[in-house]
Design an enzyme around this catalytic site. Sequence first.
Site, PDB file in Angstrom:
ATOM      1  N   GLY A 113      39.574  46.848  43.441  1.00  9.25           N
ATOM      2  CA  GLY A 113      38.407  46.223  44.080  1.00  9.25           C
ATOM      3  C   GLY A 113      37.401  45.739  43.056  1.00  9.25           C
ATOM      4  O   GLY A 113      36.212  45.639  43.330  1.00  9.25           O
ATOM      5  N   ALA A 119      37.502  36.599  40.085  1.00  7.62           N
ATOM      6  CA  ALA A 119      37.521  36.320  38.646  1.00  7.62           C
ATOM      7  C   ALA A 119      38.585  35.262  38.337  1.00  7.62           C
ATOM      8  O   ALA A 119      38.341  34.328  37.557  1.00  7.62           O
ATOM      9  CB  ALA A 119      37.785  37.603  37.867  1.00  7.62           C
ATOM     10  N   ASP A 160      30.416  38.707  43.916  1.00  5.74           N
ATOM     11  CA  ASP A 160      31.503  38.891  42.949  1.00  5.74           C
ATOM     12  C   ASP A 160      31.719  37.628  42.118  1.00  5.74           C
ATOM     13  O   ASP A 160      32.002  37.685  40.925  1.00  5.74           O
ATOM     14  CB  ASP A 160      32.802  39.327  43.655  1.00  5.74           C
TER      15      ASP A 160
HETATM   16  O1  PMV Z   1      35.094  44.824  48.646  1.00  2.40           O
HETATM   17  P1  PMV Z   1      34.266  44.294  47.543  1.00  2.40           P
HETATM   18  O2  PMV Z   1      34.205  45.201  46.371  1.00  2.40           O
HETATM   19  O3  PMV Z   1      34.611  42.921  47.184  1.00  2.40           O
HETATM   20  O4  PMV Z   1      32.746  44.321  48.055  1.00  2.40           O
HETATM   21  C1  PMV Z   1      32.368  43.779  49.255  1.00  2.40           C
HETATM   22  C2  PMV Z   1      30.886  43.840  49.393  1.00  2.40           C
HETATM   23  C3  PMV Z   1      30.393  43.287  50.706  1.00  2.40           C
HETATM   24  O5  PMV Z   1      28.966  43.299  50.650  1.00  2.40           O
HETATM   25  C4  PMV Z   1      30.820  44.179  51.852  1.00  2.40           C
HETATM   26  C5  PMV Z   1      30.892  41.876  50.977  1.00  2.40           C
HETATM   27  C6  PMV Z   1      30.226  40.777  50.193  1.00  2.40           C
HETATM   28  O6  PMV Z   1      30.820  39.690  50.106  1.00  2.40           O
HETATM   29  O7  PMV Z   1      29.104  40.957  49.689  1.00  2.40           O
END
Ligand code: PMV
Length: 327
Positions: A113, A119, A160
């Site tokens: 995760g 990336a 991300d």
């Molecule tokens: O699952 P991850 O680590 O990509 O995190 C998601 C985080 C959320 O806030 C639930 C979704 C987002 O796009 O911000």
Amino acid sequence: MNRITVSAPGKLMLLGEHAVVYGHPCLVTAVGQRMYVSISNVKSQISNVKKIRIDAPGEKIFGYEKPMEDIGKGEISKGVRFIEIAVRNFREKYPFDVGLTITTRSEFSSQFGFGSSSAAMVCTIKALAELFSIKLSKKQIFDLAYKTVLDIQGKGSGFDVAAAVYGGTLYFVTGWKKIQPLVVGHLPLVVGYSGVKADTVTLINQVAEKAKKYPDIVENIYKQIARIVDIAKIALVKKDWTMLGELMNINQGYLEALGVSTGKLSAMIYACRSEGAYGAKLSGAGGGDCIIALSPKENITKVKKAIKKVGGQVIDIEVNAEGVRME
Ligand code: PMV
């Protein structure tokens, strides 16, 4: 034939997950483990059909091929979806007429995760821009990559993508509202992997269901999380680890309330706290993936042991990694 290699960091959500999807801020850091993408243009192919070929060993994908005209259409293998749609979106904006060979290499498992898809997508856009000598700013790379996320998932804050593009530690608000780099040095973080791969969209949908049932309760939780993030931002910059740890614990309470923690995540979190961490919480969507613990230096070994004792896997990371770059 030209060959371009680009890398981008993975990410760890520090505080503010879920609420960030609905316009509230979050804190995210880029991790030292990187994704690498190499792209070559293939000018003369035996047949006249220009093709895309993708090898993504981390996803166990070898020799995935499609005529360039068909990219983004028909069956798209899950492990290459972000790359393929990123190429399609780039090509729609900056047309080109050659075949492509794309190879990925990751320093981290796509199971953690850490944002391997984001990336890889960011690397792909940057590498294509370099390959075709198109000058793209970080903002333009972010925009194209975030559009790609929305095309694929329909939802997601893009935190991300921001971490992969800009690197460092960011205060992030979705909707192109804020990507603010924070001056943060070393962060005494310990990461524990639950061994379970979480599906972000499923978790976002679960929380959305809860919000439908209890709109004012969930909205208030989001507001509290936003407040936590704003105070945590100050604690982080001041290196007030005691306060940051406490805020992580409070944030975890709200994530529990949203129903996204699991027995395994909570076991790791409580184990870290009882071995002297300043605070601990899940990181990301929940349902699996990782927890983060902020720990005084002298307790780090005990905290790591505690994670392993409850069946978690410790992942060593560096924070504040550099954003997307040419290799
Ligand atoms: O699952 P991850 O680590 O990509 O995190 C998601 C985080 C959320 O806030 C639930 C979704 C987002 O796009 O911000």
